[in-house]
Design a protein around this motif. Structure first.
Motif, short mmCIF file in Angstrom:
data_model
loop_
_atom_site.label_atom_id
_atom_site.label_comp_id
_atom_site.label_asym_id
_atom_site.label_seq_id
_atom_site.Cartn_x
_atom_site.Cartn_y
_atom_site.Cartn_z
N ASN A 96 0.83 -1.21 0.00
CA ASN A 96 0.00 0.00 0.00
C ASN A 96 0.87 1.26 0.00
O ASN A 96 0.36 2.35 0.21
CB ASN A 96 -0.91 0.01 1.24
CG ASN A 96 -1.85 -1.17 1.26
OD1 ASN A 96 -2.51 -1.46 0.28
ND2 ASN A 96 -1.89 -1.87 2.39
N HIS A 97 2.16 1.08 -0.22
CA HIS A 97 3.11 2.18 -0.09
C HIS A 97 2.98 3.17 -1.23
O HIS A 97 2.50 2.84 -2.32
CB HIS A 97 4.53 1.62 -0.05
CG HIS A 97 4.93 0.92 -1.32
ND1 HIS A 97 4.48 -0.34 -1.65
CD2 HIS A 97 5.73 1.32 -2.36
CE1 HIS A 97 4.99 -0.68 -2.84
NE2 HIS A 97 5.75 0.30 -3.28
N VAL A 98 3.43 4.38 -0.97
CA VAL A 98 3.56 5.41 -2.01
C VAL A 98 5.05 5.63 -2.24
O VAL A 98 5.77 6.03 -1.32
CB VAL A 98 2.89 6.73 -1.58
CG1 VAL A 98 3.09 7.81 -2.64
CG2 VAL A 98 1.40 6.51 -1.30
N PRO A 99 5.56 5.34 -3.44
CA PRO A 99 7.01 5.44 -3.67
C PRO A 99 7.54 6.86 -3.49
O PRO A 99 6.83 7.85 -3.69
CB PRO A 99 7.17 4.99 -5.12
CG PRO A 99 5.93 4.20 -5.43
CD PRO A 99 4.84 4.84 -4.63
N VAL A 100 8.82 6.95 -3.11
CA VAL A 100 9.57 8.19 -3.21
C VAL A 100 10.06 8.27 -4.65
O VAL A 100 10.69 7.34 -5.14
CB VAL A 100 10.77 8.20 -2.23
CG1 VAL A 100 11.56 9.48 -2.37
CG2 VAL A 100 10.29 7.98 -0.81
#
Length: 489
Positions: free
Chosen positions: A396-400
């Protein structure tokens, strides 16, 4: 691990990264190194234990490269389970980085794969990028020597640290995590069988230390008591004794390969100089006690007195009494037994950033204006046992995000009561702030962020690819404390 001779191995010729496409057996073997992921037996506290390991063609743990020698390695998986190896501290092509299915699949039992790239100098290591496998000791030193290492009049020792349990890693992880499931962990981060739910009440809550100025909140230092703490696969019941010269100089390459343990390195009566961290030279820092978190490395120079003697080099578990280590001894010296428990608990290294704030790079990054300054909030709790980056777990992460060549300044802001050693794949970064004034800190690949602490690192985005950015505390990683540094062209 024995002392290295001052002469190195023969330099190997560089090989093209395109050879990755060829089966390992097709390529010429004369200039290549052989590495096997295999099972082995060690003795811990008088009991035989079957663990895994990474052995070279001569059956030794790990790899050592000479200055200028290419990383030309053929890895064979002789285990009965699929696995994959990450070259921690190296900067390979993303295809060869060693994360399950990002982008290459795991090595199946019996499969070989070739790796070819320019080796990055320094003290590094290699390990399975699957928490259960790393906890089975599927890890080893990876040392790339510099020309000055060859010319220096000093001996070299590797101190490779582990925490160890006689229980299967899946059981250990289950006890620590209390049965949290990670549905989004879709690239084998949980190992082959996942982690079974267990009663959190059966688990010791670990060691807590109140922090001044934090309204009575307690910092959690250790969330599991392992059965043993190993230095080069041994405990202080039967430590490795390494012969050194009277009046000589020794470079100790320390690697913290533990799953969940932060150590102090204590050189006792020998004066020490910290000369590199994570393989990158720093302005020498004098002292006899230096801390390192999981995934980090320290190079410490020691001077042996002319009269000789026996000198324990100890790794002290923070917030606890356990310790491990090796003994440096000159010829004929009497070696006194060192017990595995100190009289008092060792202080917390994770409590502050004083050591990090004092480090200065020998070769800092050039000053550049950052194209972006993302903030990563590190969060989580012991109950339930879930650890997050910006409130999200892996899947569920949002990439850098960054563009290749851009300078990016990432701030890690830890809002939890445990410290987090944050590791970025495929890059080296420079610590430029610990919450106050800017400075040209250490260049490294893993930075330890204390509870309620803040660290800013500067990084120049490399190859356009998906690079993992995660906590190197294995139970934290297994519950999803990972995102990605997504670099576009």
């Amino acid at each position: 691990m024995s002392l290295l001779t001052r002469r190195g191995f023969l330099a190997a010729t560089s090989a093209s990264a395109a050879t990755l496409l060829l089966p390992a057996q097709v390529r010429a073997q004369s200039t290549r190194m052989i590495l096997s992921a295999t099972s082995r037996t060690i003795e811990v506290q008088g009991k035989a234990a079957t663990v895994w390991g990474l052995l070279d063609g001569n059956g030794r743990s790990g790899l050592v490269f000479d200055p200028g020698q290419a990383f030309a390695v053929d890895l064979t998986n002789t285990l009965d389970a699929p696995t994959i190896i990450h070259w921690h501290g190296q900067i390979p092509p993303n295809m060869q980085d060693g994360v399950p299915d990002l982008p290459m699949p795991m090595l199946q039992p019996g499969e070989s794969r070739g790796y070819d790239f320019a080796a990055r100098p320094g003290t590094h290591w290699m390990h399975a990028h699957i928490p259960e496998h790393e906890m089975l000791l599927l890890a080893a030193p990876l040392v790339v020597r510099r020309p000055e290492d060859v010319s220096a009049d000093r001996q070299e020792v590797t101190l490779f640290l582990h925490d160890f349990s006689f229980r299967p890693p899946a059981e250990v992880l289950a006890e620590i995590t209390g049965g949290t499931s990670m549905a989004g962990m879709d690239h084998s981060q949980m190992g082959q069988d996942g982690v079974a739910a267990m009663d959190m009440g059966a688990m010791g809550q670990g060691d807590a230390m109140s922090m001044p100025g934090m309204d009575g909140m307690a910092m959690d230092l250790n969330d599991y008591n392992f059965d043993a703490y190993l230095a080069n696969d041994r405990t202080l019941d039967d430590p490795e004794v390494l012969q050194v010269d009277k009046g000589g100089r020794v470079l100790v390459r320390v690697i913290n390969a533990a799953a969940a343990t932060v150590f102090w390195i204590d050189s006792g009566s020998l004066p020490g100089r910290l000369v590199a961290v994570d393989g990158e030279p720093v302005q020498p820092m004098t002292g006899s006690r230096f801390g390192l978190a999981m995934g980090q490395r320290l190079d410490i120079e020691l001077d042996v007195p002319a009269e000789g003697g026996a000198f324990p080099i100890l790794a002290l578990r923070e917030g606890a009494k356990e310790r491990t280590g090796v003994i440096l001894a000159t010829p004929g010296a009497s070696v006194t037994k060192v017990v595995g428990l100190s009289d008092a608990e060792h202080p917390a290294f994770s409590a502050d950033l004083s050591q990090e704030a004092a480090l200065r790079a020998v070769t800092p990054l050039p000053e550049r204006a950052p194209a972006s300054q993302p903030m990563l909030m590190l969060g989580g709790s012991m109950m339930p046992y879930v650890w997050t980056i910006n409130g999200q777990t892996w899947g569920n992460h949002v990439p850098v995000t960054a563009k290749s060549g851009d300078r990016v300044e990432i701030t890690f802001h830890n809002m939890s009561m445990m410290a987090h050693p944050m590791h970025l794949h495929g890059h080296a970064f420079q610590v430029v702030s610990t919450g106050g004034a800017r400075f040209a800190g250490a260049v490294r690949d893993t930075v330890h962020v204390p509870p309620m602490g803040m660290v800013t690192v500067a990084v120049d985005a490399g190859e356009a690819a998906r690079w993992m950015l995660h906590c190197h505390h294995m139970p934290h990683l297994s519950t999803g404390m990972m995102t990605e540094f997504a670099v576009s062209a």
